[in-house]
Enzyme design. Structure first.
Site, PDB file in Angstrom:
ATOM      1  N   SER A   1       0.627  -0.841   0.092  1.00 19.30           N
ATOM      2  CA  SER A   1       0.424   0.280  -0.035  1.00 19.30           C
ATOM      3  C   SER A   1       1.028   1.089  -0.550  1.00 19.30           C
ATOM      4  O   SER A   1       1.944   1.179   0.442  1.00 19.30           O
ATOM      5  CB  SER A   1      -1.213   0.070   1.047  1.00 19.30           C
ATOM      6  OG  SER A   1      -1.309   1.507   0.999  1.00 19.30           O
TER       7      SER A   1
ATOM      8  N   TYR B   1      -1.050  -0.726  10.264  1.00 18.16           N
ATOM      9  CA  TYR B   1      -1.481  -0.841   9.319  1.00 18.16           C
ATOM     10  C   TYR B   1      -0.134  -0.854   8.226  1.00 18.16           C
ATOM     11  O   TYR B   1       0.555  -0.736   7.141  1.00 18.16           O
ATOM     12  CB  TYR B   1      -2.421  -0.260   8.393  1.00 18.16           C
ATOM     13  CG  TYR B   1      -2.699  -0.299   7.039  1.00 18.16           C
ATOM     14  CD1 TYR B   1      -3.169  -1.561   6.547  1.00 18.16           C
ATOM     15  CD2 TYR B   1      -3.013   0.436   5.941  1.00 18.16           C
ATOM     16  CE1 TYR B   1      -3.703  -1.936   5.316  1.00 18.16           C
ATOM     17  CE2 TYR B   1      -3.140   0.020   5.225  1.00 18.16           C
ATOM     18  CZ  TYR B   1      -3.177  -0.928   4.291  1.00 18.16           C
ATOM     19  OH  TYR B   1      -3.910  -1.001   3.090  1.00 18.16           O
TER      20      TYR B   1
END
Length: 235
Positions: free
Chosen positions: A130, A142
């Site tokens: 990501s 994350y």
């Protein structure tokens, strides 16, 4: 000649489903691993195997790998974020669960499935990271997990490349998937404003890059990360 086999984690929806659909069209046999298969669009189709498994269970991944069997392609796509937690209020259990799914499981699956790939001198591994792993993210763990996955891609490209295995990665910005359900409207608007077309990526757009890395990508393209962010992070 037997069909090539691909394992896609999180292939039940979103980007993973788009990848699974595209590989089926290329006549691959696919194995999809996911926590549930509610409304799975490819359920019951020939050349599709469904395995229900929670990837936070790191200890039993060798059992999962044995059930999956030999594969030619590994797509480490499963992952999630927890934007409801802040850096200074992130429960230990939530952190560990996210890190297991988003980082530890992909790395362990590379360890497990590369054994057979090395014997056959062929393999294609693609990790879904990501932009969060490149520029930071409000969901700190994350971002940390995705940064780790980008680095693991570089490491495993070096470790496995001489055995005919390529290990590459994609780093998309926000895509039109169920993950957006966890974001509020203000944050969604900010994401869209950061790209030139003022929209999220479509799952199929990200999937095209993943499928290319998993199929037609030259052997000399190894250990890289493809940015898919529409100038959000131009470099």
């Amino acid at each position: 000649m037997s069909k090539k086999r691909a394992l896609i984690t999180g292939g039940n929806k979103g980007i993973g489903l788009a990848v699974a659909t595209a590989l089926l069209e290329l006549d691959y046999e696919i194995v999809v691993v996911a926590r549930n298969f509610d409304n799975f669009q490819l359920g019951g189709l020939p050349n599709v195997t469904e395995i229900q498994y929670d990837l936070s269970d790191i200890e039993n991944l060798p059992v999962l790998a044995k059930e999956v069997g030999e594969i030619d392609v590994l797509i480490n796509n499963a992952g999630y974020m927890q934007p409801k937690y802040t850096y200074d209020n992130y429960p230990k259990e939530a952190k560990e669960h996210l890190m297991n799914v988003d980082l530890h499981a992909p790395v362990e699956l590379m360890n497990l499935f590369s054994v057979g790939m090395k014997k056959r001198k062929y393999g294609r591994i693609v990790n879904t990271a990501s932009i969060a792993g490149q520029i930071g993210h409000p969901d700190v763990w994350y971002g940390i997990a995705k940064a780790g996955l980008i680095n693991a891609t570089k490491i495993y490209g070096k470790l496995l490349g001489s055995d005919g295995i390529t290990v590459n990665c994609v780093a998309p910005s926000a895509a039109e998937t169920d993950m957006q359900n966890d974001n509020d409207e203000k944050r969604k608007a900010a994401f869209k404003a950061a790209v030139v077309t003022n929209r999220f990526a479509e799952p199929e757009e990200v999937a095209k890059a993943i499928v290319w890395l998993a199929t037609d990508c030259p052997e000399y393209i190894n250990g890289i990360t493809i940015d898919i962010n529409n100038t959000f992070y131009a470099r």
